[in-house]
Design an enzyme around this catalytic site. Structure first.
Site, short mmCIF file in Angstrom:
data_model
loop_
_atom_site.label_atom_id
_atom_site.label_comp_id
_atom_site.label_asym_id
_atom_site.label_seq_id
_atom_site.Cartn_x
_atom_site.Cartn_y
_atom_site.Cartn_z
N CYS A 4 0.85 -1.19 0.00
CA CYS A 4 0.00 0.00 0.00
C CYS A 4 0.89 1.24 0.00
O CYS A 4 1.73 1.42 0.89
CB CYS A 4 -0.91 -0.01 1.23
SG CYS A 4 -1.78 1.56 1.47
N CYS A 7 0.64 3.31 3.26
CA CYS A 7 1.30 2.63 4.38
C CYS A 7 2.82 2.78 4.25
O CYS A 7 3.51 2.98 5.26
CB CYS A 7 0.92 1.15 4.41
SG CYS A 7 -0.73 0.82 5.10
N ASP A 30 0.14 16.70 -1.05
CA ASP A 30 -0.17 15.92 -2.24
C ASP A 30 0.88 16.21 -3.31
O ASP A 30 1.28 17.35 -3.53
CB ASP A 30 -1.57 16.27 -2.76
CG ASP A 30 -2.09 15.24 -3.75
OD1 ASP A 30 -3.06 14.55 -3.42
OD2 ASP A 30 -1.52 15.14 -4.86
N ASN A 86 -12.46 10.62 -1.62
CA ASN A 86 -12.97 9.88 -2.75
C ASN A 86 -13.08 8.41 -2.36
O ASN A 86 -12.13 7.85 -1.79
CB ASN A 86 -12.04 10.03 -3.96
CG ASN A 86 -11.99 11.46 -4.47
OD1 ASN A 86 -13.01 12.13 -4.54
ND2 ASN A 86 -10.79 11.94 -4.81
N HIS A 99 -8.07 8.38 2.88
CA HIS A 99 -7.38 9.67 3.01
C HIS A 99 -8.37 10.80 2.78
O HIS A 99 -9.33 10.65 2.03
CB HIS A 99 -6.20 9.78 2.04
CG HIS A 99 -6.56 9.47 0.61
ND1 HIS A 99 -6.74 8.19 0.15
CD2 HIS A 99 -6.77 10.28 -0.46
CE1 HIS A 99 -7.04 8.22 -1.14
NE2 HIS A 99 -7.08 9.48 -1.54
N HIS A 101 -8.56 14.71 1.57
CA HIS A 101 -7.89 15.82 0.91
C HIS A 101 -8.28 17.10 1.65
O HIS A 101 -9.48 17.39 1.79
CB HIS A 101 -8.35 15.95 -0.54
CG HIS A 101 -8.05 14.77 -1.41
ND1 HIS A 101 -7.01 14.76 -2.32
CD2 HIS A 101 -8.66 13.56 -1.52
CE1 HIS A 101 -7.00 13.60 -2.97
NE2 HIS A 101 -7.99 12.85 -2.50
P1 AMP Z 1 -7.44 9.83 -4.63
O1 AMP Z 1 -7.43 9.97 -6.14
O2 AMP Z 1 -8.58 10.49 -3.95
O3 AMP Z 1 -7.27 8.38 -4.24
O4 AMP Z 1 -6.18 10.63 -4.12
C1 AMP Z 1 -4.87 10.10 -4.17
C2 AMP Z 1 -3.96 11.28 -4.12
O5 AMP Z 1 -2.65 10.81 -3.81
C3 AMP Z 1 -3.84 12.05 -5.44
O6 AMP Z 1 -4.27 13.40 -5.23
C4 AMP Z 1 -2.35 11.95 -5.78
O7 AMP Z 1 -1.85 13.13 -6.35
C5 AMP Z 1 -1.74 11.66 -4.44
N1 AMP Z 1 -0.47 10.96 -4.46
C6 AMP Z 1 -0.14 9.84 -5.16
N2 AMP Z 1 1.11 9.45 -4.89
C7 AMP Z 1 1.60 10.34 -3.99
C8 AMP Z 1 2.85 10.49 -3.31
N3 AMP Z 1 3.87 9.62 -3.50
N4 AMP Z 1 3.01 11.52 -2.45
C9 AMP Z 1 2.00 12.40 -2.26
N5 AMP Z 1 0.80 12.31 -2.85
C10 AMP Z 1 0.60 11.30 -3.70
ZN ZN Z 2 -2.36 1.38 3.62
#
Ligand code: AMP
Ligand code: ZN
Length: 113
Positions: A4, A7, A30, A86, A99, A101
């Site tokens: 994950c 994680c 993000d 989401n 998570h 936002h």
């Molecule tokens: P969701 O689409 O609601 O699942 O949000 C996932 C979020 O994780 C997106 O806004 C991505 O830009 C963000 N994301 C993905 N990988 C990383 C990372 N390594 N560090 C920080 N944010 C990330």
């Molecule tokens: Zn996790």
């Protein structure tokens, strides 16, 4: 869960720009910000999505909402902010670790979808 992404960010295997951490919660910027301030707030416990919140694990969700005002204040979001989660394919959830936002730093659209 070693497979994950969040994680692995929480346990330090993958670097992140951390803004807040306590025993239950980890928050970081993000990687693809959609607002001047865009922070992800996640429980350290692996919960897959909002569809997996139960009476047994909901205390950490309450705790996330207790720390959001502190994070927002630290980020200078004095004129408001938006909190979004989401859940599932229709909502385009891309990381299967719950998570929230935290978005702010400017006027946002009045429509969310
Ligand atoms: P969701 O689409 O609601 O699942 O949000 C996932 C979020 O994780 C997106 O806004 C991505 O830009 C963000 N994301 C993905 N990988 C990383 C990372 N390594 N560090 C920080 N944010 C990330
Ligand atoms: Zn996790």
């Amino acid at each position: 869960m070693t497979d994950c992404l969040f994680c692995r960010i929480i346990n330090g295997d993958i670097p992140s720009n951390k803004v807040y951490e306590d025993e239950l919660v980890f928050a970081f910027r993000d990687i693809n910000p959609q607002a001047p301030t865009h922070i992800l707030i996640v429980p350290k416990q692996h919960i897959a999505s909002a569809a997996d919140i139960t009476a047994e694990n909901s205390a950490v969700v309450a705790h996330i909402f207790e720390v959001i005002p502190t994070i927002a204040k630290n980020e200078g979001l004095t004129n408001g902010f938006r909190v979004i989660t989401n859940c599932g394919p229709d909502a385009c959830q891309s990381v299967r670790h719950l998570h929230f936002h935290l978005l702010g730093g400017g006027q946002m659209a009045d429509k969310m979808a």
